[in-house]
Design a protein around this motif. Structure first.
Motif, PDB file in Angstrom:
ATOM      1  N   LEU A 186     -15.388  -0.274  19.380  1.00 50.55           N
ATOM      2  CA  LEU A 186     -15.058   1.014  18.715  1.00 50.55           C
ATOM      3  C   LEU A 186     -13.393   1.178  19.227  1.00 50.55           C
ATOM      4  O   LEU A 186     -12.787   1.446  18.119  1.00 50.55           O
ATOM      5  CB  LEU A 186     -15.682   2.039  19.501  1.00 50.55           C
ATOM      6  N   PHE A 187     -13.091   1.071  20.333  1.00 50.44           N
ATOM      7  CA  PHE A 187     -11.795   1.275  20.582  1.00 50.44           C
ATOM      8  C   PHE A 187     -10.782   0.216  20.072  1.00 50.44           C
ATOM      9  O   PHE A 187      -9.453   0.616  19.428  1.00 50.44           O
ATOM     10  CB  PHE A 187     -11.322   1.443  22.280  1.00 50.44           C
ATOM     11  N   PHE A 188     -11.106  -1.001  19.840  1.00 48.13           N
ATOM     12  CA  PHE A 188     -10.432  -1.925  19.030  1.00 48.13           C
ATOM     13  C   PHE A 188     -10.074  -1.713  17.782  1.00 48.13           C
ATOM     14  O   PHE A 188      -9.238  -1.804  17.106  1.00 48.13           O
ATOM     15  CB  PHE A 188     -10.973  -3.403  19.250  1.00 48.13           C
ATOM     16  N   LEU A 189     -11.468  -1.201  16.863  1.00 47.86           N
ATOM     17  CA  LEU A 189     -11.191  -1.009  15.540  1.00 47.86           C
ATOM     18  C   LEU A 189     -10.518   0.101  15.168  1.00 47.86           C
ATOM     19  O   LEU A 189      -9.781   0.349  14.290  1.00 47.86           O
ATOM     20  CB  LEU A 189     -12.653  -0.758  15.163  1.00 47.86           C
ATOM     21  N   GLN A 190     -10.402   1.111  16.149  1.00 47.65           N
ATOM     22  CA  GLN A 190      -9.715   2.258  15.807  1.00 47.65           C
ATOM     23  C   GLN A 190      -8.275   1.940  15.759  1.00 47.65           C
ATOM     24  O   GLN A 190      -7.268   2.533  15.196  1.00 47.65           O
ATOM     25  CB  GLN A 190      -9.929   3.411  17.117  1.00 47.65           C
ATOM     26  N   SER A 191      -7.980   1.093  16.936  1.00 44.09           N
ATOM     27  CA  SER A 191      -6.453   0.499  16.918  1.00 44.09           C
ATOM     28  C   SER A 191      -6.021  -0.012  15.715  1.00 44.09           C
ATOM     29  O   SER A 191      -4.895   0.018  15.411  1.00 44.09           O
ATOM     30  CB  SER A 191      -6.123  -0.050  18.203  1.00 44.09           C
ATOM     31  N   VAL A 192      -6.883  -0.904  15.277  1.00 46.45           N
ATOM     32  CA  VAL A 192      -6.600  -1.708  14.032  1.00 46.45           C
ATOM     33  C   VAL A 192      -6.506  -0.796  12.816  1.00 46.45           C
ATOM     34  O   VAL A 192      -5.578  -0.805  11.959  1.00 46.45           O
ATOM     35  CB  VAL A 192      -7.823  -2.899  13.699  1.00 46.45           C
ATOM     36  N   GLU A 193      -7.373   0.357  12.789  1.00 49.52           N
ATOM     37  CA  GLU A 193      -7.535   1.247  11.601  1.00 49.52           C
ATOM     38  C   GLU A 193      -5.969   1.955  11.665  1.00 49.52           C
ATOM     39  O   GLU A 193      -5.315   2.109  10.552  1.00 49.52           O
ATOM     40  CB  GLU A 193      -8.355   2.279  11.786  1.00 49.52           C
ATOM     41  N   LYS A 194      -5.425   2.463  12.812  1.00 49.82           N
ATOM     42  CA  LYS A 194      -4.164   2.866  12.965  1.00 49.82           C
ATOM     43  C   LYS A 194      -3.190   1.915  12.283  1.00 49.82           C
ATOM     44  O   LYS A 194      -2.069   2.680  11.491  1.00 49.82           O
ATOM     45  CB  LYS A 194      -3.971   3.265  14.474  1.00 49.82           C
ATOM     46  N   LYS A 195      -3.205   0.858  12.566  1.00 48.58           N
ATOM     47  CA  LYS A 195      -2.036  -0.076  12.383  1.00 48.58           C
ATOM     48  C   LYS A 195      -2.040  -0.438  10.758  1.00 48.58           C
ATOM     49  O   LYS A 195      -1.136  -0.733  10.001  1.00 48.58           O
ATOM     50  CB  LYS A 195      -2.301  -1.151  13.102  1.00 48.58           C
ATOM     51  N   PHE A 196      -3.558  -0.584  10.406  1.00 52.00           N
ATOM     52  CA  PHE A 196      -3.607  -1.125   8.827  1.00 52.00           C
ATOM     53  C   PHE A 196      -4.386   0.109   8.114  1.00 52.00           C
ATOM     54  O   PHE A 196      -5.662  -0.389   7.653  1.00 52.00           O
ATOM     55  CB  PHE A 196      -4.172  -2.317   8.844  1.00 52.00           C
TER      56      PHE A 196
END
Ligand code: CJB
Length: 831
Positions: free
Chosen positions: A405-415
């Protein structure tokens, strides 16, 4: 160190220290003492097994002294340690290595001789410690040797399998698997019955509030199994540093042996519980480059990882440092994805046991771990069904979901624009059933990810992990090209060559700095040196020829070119290309007139390697090789011009005989499939040339030794995809030479054609995924060049010497220094 002994007892302890043997006389005394007391035998019934045991015990006593001191020094200096987590350690034999590392082999040789034994016979009494499948496990063993030799404070952690890799028998041309019971007498392991960890499985998670109102997760219920530590000393070369390899063995938790049941007469079920616990460390999974998703395998992984982390954390906590310093004290390397649960387990310990906040804990975790990828083959990439993880490790699955979850949140923010990205990189694959992608978890949980040769590291960054390079940047990804230990693979396996090299390079220091080999370059054109060199190779070939005679009763001519392919049997490694080439050679010889035949270069084609028991196609390949051998080897038209040999049960100790005896070895994987290969390095270091594809470390070997000194052929990795695409959607016509080979097979020249139908169709009818047909012509042409060049022995030997002189780069010492600097941030400990 001594300060830890109370004053009144100190003198007694220090003056009574055990001293090991210093000369031959003392060694003999120690051997006799061990025979008569430890083994309780008399010199009148001391056979070779007993002599081996006593010799091993004498050297072991010596090692223990250094081992204890090394461990004390590491503890008292409180230095950072590296922990190498590997499900496989393919160690081979320990005695010869120990004798050489402490420089006691000459003493032992003389001593054993006086006692009536030949040292070679004694050494060969030892069972191989075969706790690995192939390259990955042997790499771990070479790394242990280098870490000790370079004085790094390092521990290996693995499983103490009761059965290592199976023993292979060849019966009527087929592989038969026999269990490898190697532990009946193993002087190299020390059970630590006081070092145990209880490991939990199954159960459920209950959330509750602690006294501060914080929600805490409690993992409750389920089954408990105890891990017991067994330690093996790992001696460094020419240094007192002796590191530790800790292997865990499973047994029923003491509370679990149900005395109630036992008393009630339910003997069977109380024993069954015990057996179930012991099953966890019972057997090594015999798959190489293949993952099959069995529950017991996942249990092994968690059992080993949880015990190791408990041990590491316990050691750290003794230092009373704050948690933030954990990564300054501890580096953990994940050898492939097998130990990836360690990432989750450390996060769980920090959160649930130590009460850290998520971010604080996660920063510690990612600063601690590094992950090494060893393959791009899709069938080898580990995935576990979410349901299975949920069942076996319910708390871990929750943590994996949170990490994701935390990983995907950071990815979503970046892309924010790239919606597909989230599903592509998610640690959870949204398939039916859902799967946990272990490589992705390992990447997210580590600060560095490395491949094992340049091409391989490029490939992972541009294909399977491409998105992660975008997310984290290229700095997180790096290459550390594999290496091998020159102690075992030159000095031990090829003592005469080692001695010759030492005589020209200023002694045995080259074993500590392999680049010193470059001093050999000045002897490339020295006739006398070449002669000595060639004599050693010939002697090694005579030794192998004798071994072949004694095991297979086939006579091979040591003057023929020995062409060797020994490694796990795998379609991607293309033993089928080799045997098709052998058949082609045979057909050509058959067509020739006797005069023409006289001009041909004699060859012995030597194969060896195990197939995974469930890998049917690999077993067909073994069968074909053996059948070709039984036709060719008794064909009087061919005689000495061609022999085909299948060596049974290829393992580390056999490699030590085979590798020094090769003129040419084959490393012919489809380009882009072999991550590195390490036997390629061993063969060249022993003065053999190689025929190979532009794959793995072959590319860097070529760069180092020069392209005139290697026989390269075949498709380049950048062209593989297009060719495969064409095979599927366009025209695929089989190479004309290969067609003749197929005709011979399908008309029954090598036994029942039906037996080999699948091997032929894979190439002819099913898309030829490994490009055997595409590469056949260039393979055969290159083999022809080999024949021509081998006729000019002077030039051939020059090439061998030049190659060896340029192999310094491939020491695992270089490799370990790169890991230490780039990934572990760790320094050697001054001795
Ligand atoms: N490798 O032996 C294995 N088993 C696996 O499951 C995956 C990879 C090998 O690792 C070696 C060490 O890095 C490599 O040299 C080799 O190419 C690779 O197949």
């Amino acid at each position: 160190v001594e300060a830890s002994i109370p004053e009144p007892q100190r003198e007694a302890w220090t003056k009574n220290q055990f001293e090991s043997f210093k000369d031959q006389g003392e060694f003999e005394k120690e051997v006799v003492r061990h025979v008569e007391t430890t083994l309780a035998r008399s010199m009148f019934n001391c056979d070779e097994t007993a002599a081996y045991s006593a010799t091993a015990l004498a050297f072991r006593d010596r090692l223990i002294k250094d081992w204890n001191k090394t461990q004390q020094r590491q503890t008292f200096t409180d230095s950072k340690r590296i922990y190498y987590l590997s499900l496989e350690f393919l160690m081979g034999r320990a005695l010869d290595n120990a004798m050489l590392n402490v420089k006691g082999k000459d003493i032992a040789k003389g001593g054993l001789n006086e006692l009536g034994f030949r040292i070679e016979d004694i050494i060969s009494q030892e069972n191989d410690a075969a706790l690995g499948n192939g390259g990955l496990g042997r790499l771990a063993a070479c790394f242990l040797d280098s870490m000790a030799s370079l004085n790094y404070p390092a521990w290996g952690y693995g499983l103490r399998y009761r059965y290592g890799i199976f023993k292979q028998e060849i019966i009527d041309g087929y592989q038969v698997e026999v269990p490898d019971y190697w532990l009946d007498f193993n002087p190299w392991e020390f059970p630590r019955h006081d070092v145990t960890v209880d490991i939990q499985f199954y159960g459920h998670v209950r959330k509750s509030q602690d006294e501060n109102g914080k929600t805490v997760a409690n993992w409750e219920g389920g089954e408990v199994v105890t891990a017991v530590a067994y330690d093996m000393p790992i001696p460094g070369y020419d240094t007192p540093s002796t590191n530790n390899l800790r292997l865990w063995s499973s047994k029923a938790a003491s509370g679990e042996f149900d005395f109630q049941k036992f008393n009630n007469g339910e003997y069977e079920s109380s024993v069954a519980d015990q057996q179930r616990a012991e099953t966890i460390s019972a057997v090594l999974y015999p798959n190489d480059n293949l993952e099959r998703g069995k529950e017991l395998r996942l249990k092994q992984q968690y059992f080993w990882v949880a015990a190791s982390l408990y041990d590491i954390v316990r050691r750290f906590k003794k230092s009373k440092r704050p948690w933030s310093e954990f990564p300054d004290q501890v580096a953990i390397q994940l050898n492939d994805t097998h130990p990836t649960l360690a990432v989750v387990e450390l996060q769980r310990i920090l959160l649930d046991k130590e009460g850290l906040e998520w971010d604080e804990a996660w920063n510690i975790v990612t600063a601690t771990f590094g992950y090494t990828n060893h393959t791009v083959l899709p069938e080898a990439l580990e995935k576990w069904p979410v349901g299975l993880v949920q069942h076996l490790l319910p708390r871990h699955l929750q943590i994996i979901y949170d990490i994701n979850l935390f990983f995907l949140q950071s990815v979503e923010k970046k892309f924010p624009e790239d919606r597909d990205m989230l599903s592509r990189v998610s640690i959870i694959e949204e398939s039916q059933p859902k799967m946990v992608r272990m490589a992705y978890l390992a990447i997210v949980g580590s600060h560095k990810v490395n491949g094992v040769a340049e091409l391989h590291s490029d490939l992972i960054q541009t294909t399977i992990f491409k998105d992660f390079v975008k997310i984290y940047g290229a700095d997180k990804f790096t290459n550390v090209t594999n290496g091998i230990t020159p102690r075992r693979w030159l000095h031990q396996a090829n003592p005469r060559l080692s001695e010759l090299i030492a005589s020209k390079t200023g002694g045995y220091d080259y074993l500590k700095d392999l680049t010193t080999l470059n001093k050999l370059e000045q002897y490339v054109d020295d006739k006398d040196f070449r002669k000595e060199w060639a004599e050693i190779k010939y002697a090694n070939k005579v030794r192998l020829a004798k071994y072949i005679k004694s095991t297979l009763d086939i006579t091979v001519n040591p003057a023929a070119l020995f062409d060797v392919q020994v490694k796990r049997i795998h379609e991607y490694k293309r033993q089928q290309l080799n045997i098709f080439g052998v058949i082609y050679r045979y057909l050509q010889l058959k067509e020739m007139s006797p005069e023409e035949r006289k001009k041909q270069a004699p060859r012995v084609s030597i194969f060896g390697g195990k197939a995974a028991p469930g890998y049917w196609m690999a077993k067909q390949i073994i069968h074909l090789i053996n059948n070709v051998g039984s036709v060719v080897n008794k064909d009087p038209d061919v005689g000495d011009l061609l022999k085909v040999i299948y060596l049974e049960d290829y393992n580390v100790s056999k490699a030590e005989i085979i590798i020094p005896a090769s003129d040419l070895s084959e490393h012919i994987s489809t380009a882009g499939t072999e991550a590195s290969g390490t036997s390629n390095m061993k063969f060249v270091l022993n003065g053999g040339l190689i025929i190979g594809t532009c794959d793995g470390a072959n590319i860097e070997i070529t760069r180092e030794i020069g392209q005139d000194n290697i026989f390269l052929f075949g498709t380049l990795s950048e062209d593989v995809e297009d060719l495969r695409h064409n095979h599927t959607y366009g025209k695929h016509s089989v190479d004309s030479g290969l067609q003749k080979v197929f005709e011979a097979i399908t008309t029954g020249k090598f036994g029942d054609a039906n037996d080999f139908g699948a091997l032929v169709s894979a190439v002819r009818d099913h898309g030829d995924y490994y490009l055997v047909s595409d590469d056949f012509q260039s393979y055969v042409d290159t083999q022809k060049m080999v024949d021509e060049e081998y006729k000019n022995q002077e030039e051939w030997v020059s090439k061998c010497i030049r190659s060896v002189a340029r192999m310094g780069f491939f020491s695992s010492d270089r490799c370990i220094n790169e890991y230490a600097e780039e990934i572990w941030n760790i320094e050697p400990l001054a001795v």
